[in-house]
Design a protein around this motif. Sequence first.
Motif, PDB file in Angstrom:
ATOM      1  N   SER A 164       0.824  -1.209   0.000  1.00  0.00           N
ATOM      2  CA  SER A 164       0.000   0.000   0.000  1.00  0.00           C
ATOM      3  C   SER A 164       0.860   1.262   0.000  1.00  0.00           C
ATOM      4  N   LEU A 165       0.364   2.304  -0.660  1.00  0.00           N
ATOM      5  CA  LEU A 165       1.101   3.560  -0.748  1.00  0.00           C
ATOM      6  C   LEU A 165       0.883   4.449   0.466  1.00  0.00           C
ATOM      7  N   PHE A 166      -0.302   4.383   1.063  1.00  0.00           N
ATOM      8  CA  PHE A 166      -0.501   5.147   2.298  1.00  0.00           C
ATOM      9  C   PHE A 166      -1.660   4.581   3.107  1.00  0.00           C
ATOM     10  N   GLU A 167      -1.458   4.565   4.423  1.00  0.00           N
ATOM     11  CA  GLU A 167      -2.417   4.019   5.385  1.00  0.00           C
ATOM     12  C   GLU A 167      -2.423   4.895   6.628  1.00  0.00           C
ATOM     13  N   GLY A 168      -3.590   4.942   7.286  1.00  0.00           N
ATOM     14  CA  GLY A 168      -3.647   5.604   8.588  1.00  0.00           C
ATOM     15  C   GLY A 168      -3.069   4.730   9.672  1.00  0.00           C
ATOM     16  N   PHE A 169      -3.040   3.421   9.405  1.00  0.00           N
ATOM     17  CA  PHE A 169      -2.403   2.465  10.318  1.00  0.00           C
ATOM     18  C   PHE A 169      -1.837   1.291   9.525  1.00  0.00           C
ATOM     19  N   GLY A 170      -2.707   0.343   9.117  1.00  0.00           N
ATOM     20  CA  GLY A 170      -2.241  -0.812   8.339  1.00  0.00           C
ATOM     21  C   GLY A 170      -2.205  -2.097   9.150  1.00  0.00           C
ATOM     22  N   ILE A 171      -3.396  -2.651   9.461  1.00  0.00           N
ATOM     23  CA  ILE A 171      -3.489  -3.848  10.296  1.00  0.00           C
ATOM     24  C   ILE A 171      -3.100  -5.146   9.575  1.00  0.00           C
ATOM     25  N   PRO A 172      -3.481  -5.352   8.302  1.00  0.00           N
ATOM     26  CA  PRO A 172      -3.284  -6.669   7.675  1.00  0.00           C
ATOM     27  C   PRO A 172      -1.873  -7.249   7.745  1.00  0.00           C
ATOM     28  N   PRO A 173      -0.793  -6.484   7.520  1.00  0.00           N
ATOM     29  CA  PRO A 173       0.525  -7.114   7.621  1.00  0.00           C
ATOM     30  C   PRO A 173       0.850  -7.574   9.042  1.00  0.00           C
ATOM     31  N   LEU A 174       0.307  -6.886  10.044  1.00  0.00           N
ATOM     32  CA  LEU A 174       0.516  -7.303  11.436  1.00  0.00           C
ATOM     33  C   LEU A 174      -0.219  -8.610  11.715  1.00  0.00           C
ATOM     34  N   GLU A 175      -1.455  -8.712  11.200  1.00  0.00           N
ATOM     35  CA  GLU A 175      -2.220  -9.944  11.404  1.00  0.00           C
ATOM     36  C   GLU A 175      -1.535 -11.132  10.716  1.00  0.00           C
ATOM     37  N   ALA A 176      -0.986 -10.885   9.522  1.00  0.00           N
ATOM     38  CA  ALA A 176      -0.280 -11.955   8.802  1.00  0.00           C
ATOM     39  C   ALA A 176       0.954 -12.402   9.573  1.00  0.00           C
ATOM     40  N   ALA A 177       1.684 -11.448  10.127  1.00  0.00           N
ATOM     41  CA  ALA A 177       2.879 -11.791  10.906  1.00  0.00           C
ATOM     42  C   ALA A 177       2.503 -12.555  12.169  1.00  0.00           C
ATOM     43  N   ALA A 178       1.372 -12.178  12.784  1.00  0.00           N
ATOM     44  CA  ALA A 178       0.907 -12.886  13.984  1.00  0.00           C
ATOM     45  C   ALA A 178       0.575 -14.337  13.674  1.00  0.00           C
ATOM     46  N   LEU A 179       0.165 -14.609  12.438  1.00  0.00           N
ATOM     47  CA  LEU A 179      -0.123 -15.977  12.007  1.00  0.00           C
ATOM     48  C   LEU A 179       1.141 -16.731  11.621  1.00  0.00           C
ATOM     49  N   GLY A 180       2.283 -16.046  11.657  1.00  0.00           N
ATOM     50  CA  GLY A 180       3.551 -16.702  11.343  1.00  0.00           C
ATOM     51  C   GLY A 180       3.932 -16.643   9.879  1.00  0.00           C
ATOM     52  N   SER A 181       3.262 -15.795   9.100  1.00  0.00           N
ATOM     53  CA  SER A 181       3.578 -15.689   7.677  1.00  0.00           C
ATOM     54  C   SER A 181       4.826 -14.846   7.441  1.00  0.00           C
ATOM     55  N   LYS A 182       5.493 -15.109   6.337  1.00  0.00           N
ATOM     56  CA  LYS A 182       6.536 -14.208   5.870  1.00  0.00           C
ATOM     57  C   LYS A 182       5.859 -12.970   5.295  1.00  0.00           C
ATOM     58  N   VAL A 183       6.336 -11.790   5.668  1.00  0.00           N
ATOM     59  CA  VAL A 183       5.660 -10.553   5.278  1.00  0.00           C
ATOM     60  C   VAL A 183       6.627  -9.590   4.602  1.00  0.00           C
ATOM     61  N   ILE A 184       6.179  -9.052   3.468  1.00  0.00           N
ATOM     62  CA  ILE A 184       6.834  -7.894   2.851  1.00  0.00           C
ATOM     63  C   ILE A 184       5.871  -6.730   3.024  1.00  0.00           C
ATOM     64  N   CYS A 185       6.334  -5.644   3.645  1.00  0.00           N
ATOM     65  CA  CYS A 185       5.440  -4.535   3.988  1.00  0.00           C
ATOM     66  C   CYS A 185       5.983  -3.210   3.475  1.00  0.00           C
ATOM     67  N   SER A 186       5.095  -2.377   3.007  1.00  0.00           N
ATOM     68  CA  SER A 186       5.443  -1.007   2.619  1.00  0.00           C
ATOM     69  C   SER A 186       5.998  -0.241   3.820  1.00  0.00           C
ATOM     70  N   ASN A 187       6.917   0.676   3.544  1.00  0.00           N
ATOM     71  CA  ASN A 187       7.478   1.514   4.617  1.00  0.00           C
ATOM     72  C   ASN A 187       6.971   2.953   4.543  1.00  0.00           C
ATOM     73  N   LEU A 188       5.833   3.164   3.859  1.00  0.00           N
ATOM     74  CA  LEU A 188       5.307   4.509   3.660  1.00  0.00           C
ATOM     75  C   LEU A 188       4.210   4.851   4.666  1.00  0.00           C
ATOM     76  N   SER A 189       4.007   6.138   4.889  1.00  0.00           N
ATOM     77  CA  SER A 189       2.978   6.688   5.779  1.00  0.00           C
ATOM     78  C   SER A 189       3.029   6.021   7.161  1.00  0.00           C
ATOM     79  N   ALA A 190       1.878   5.600   7.715  1.00  0.00           N
ATOM     80  CA  ALA A 190       1.857   5.037   9.075  1.00  0.00           C
ATOM     81  C   ALA A 190       2.652   3.754   9.183  1.00  0.00           C
ATOM     82  N   MET A 191       2.837   3.060   8.062  1.00  0.00           N
ATOM     83  CA  MET A 191       3.573   1.798   8.069  1.00  0.00           C
ATOM     84  C   MET A 191       5.074   2.004   8.266  1.00  0.00           C
ATOM     85  N   SER A 192       5.513   3.259   8.225  1.00  0.00           N
ATOM     86  CA  SER A 192       6.929   3.548   8.481  1.00  0.00           C
ATOM     87  C   SER A 192       7.324   3.151   9.904  1.00  0.00           C
TER      88      SER A 192
END
Length: 371
Positions: A284-312
């Motif tokens: 994602s290019l911009f988020e006010g927060f960005g829950i989905p990558p956190l939920e995926a990581a909590a499930l033990g998935s490998k995650v590639i996440c954007s470093n923009l906006s709130a996800m920084s």
Amino acid sequence: MKRILVDCYFFENEYQGSRTYIKNLYSRIFDIESKKAPQERNYYFLTTYVPKILENEFKSYEFVKIIKHKFKNRYLRLFFEFPLMILNNKIDVAHFQYKAPPIKFCKYILTIHDVLFLDNLNYTGLSYYIKNMLAIKLSFKISDYILTVSEYSKNQMISKFSNNKQIHVIENAVDDKFYNFQPTVNKKKFLSEKNVRNYFLYVSRFEPRKNHVSLLKAFVDGKFYKQYDLILIGYQNIRCKKFDDLLLTLNMDIRRKIKIDKSGVQEHELLHYIKHSSVFIYPSLFEGFGIPPLEAAALGSKVICSNLSAMSYFSFFSPYHIEPKAKNLIISLNKIIVDRDKIRIKKIKESMKERYNWNNSAIKLFELINS
């Protein structure tokens, strides 16, 4: 004892972060209230046009009443219904999302999850900007307590609206079910049932800012379709013309490796999709927060996440915390596919569980309501 009204209009639409926010905060607040003596409890009024959804989402408590709106239109509610509800039910505090009634008969708590539309007219459009800017700015001005979900959104609001009003950060979090989930179907059987190979997964609404086009370009240019499928799950919100145009240029052999589901997936099935993915990607290019990558990581998935906006702020995803251009996604996908660093994944889960916790956030809101 206070009488609190909560605007639950987010429950009338598709799942999104704002709905998750209200559900998790108030579920925990109701649990806190249930442990108090009856005469010491607050009384809550949840408003919606679709009562059955709220009845399914929340347990039955004697101190919670669900009120059905007469109007489906939100502005008719704000101008006419809510002021009457507040007067008739002797409300002390009303909690609204983004927009509050201009006629005020009690204290207002206003949650503004983000103000991303102010800087991104290319993605939202001028009419959306005008309609929302005036209403949100007025709501911000008249509300007694302003909440948001991240330091990033707080700083954005200070720069856009005011630096004189206190803004409380009550963060989004990750539900325990993501940490505790045990699949009922193993990966091999799941792949067979869904008729897919090993796959990359992106779960998000379809709209231009979600940057599906860069992920599709990386999938094609990196020739990942030779070994993997790409699965995209999410409701259509705003048409992604660049994505649609790119998809149409692909030959049928490649397009068959791309599975798109815009109809919605049941929660238990979605958890399996995330758990069994080879890589969960959130470009994602911009988020006010960005829950989905956190939920995926909590499930033990490998995650590639954007470093923009709130996800920084999600630096724990390093080295797969990247600017989400197609070329960067190709590089990160090639690296993460062969990454066997289970300790790093475990540390990410531990860091998240400590910081992004719904119980902590609910206690902050509960104290604010009672202040």
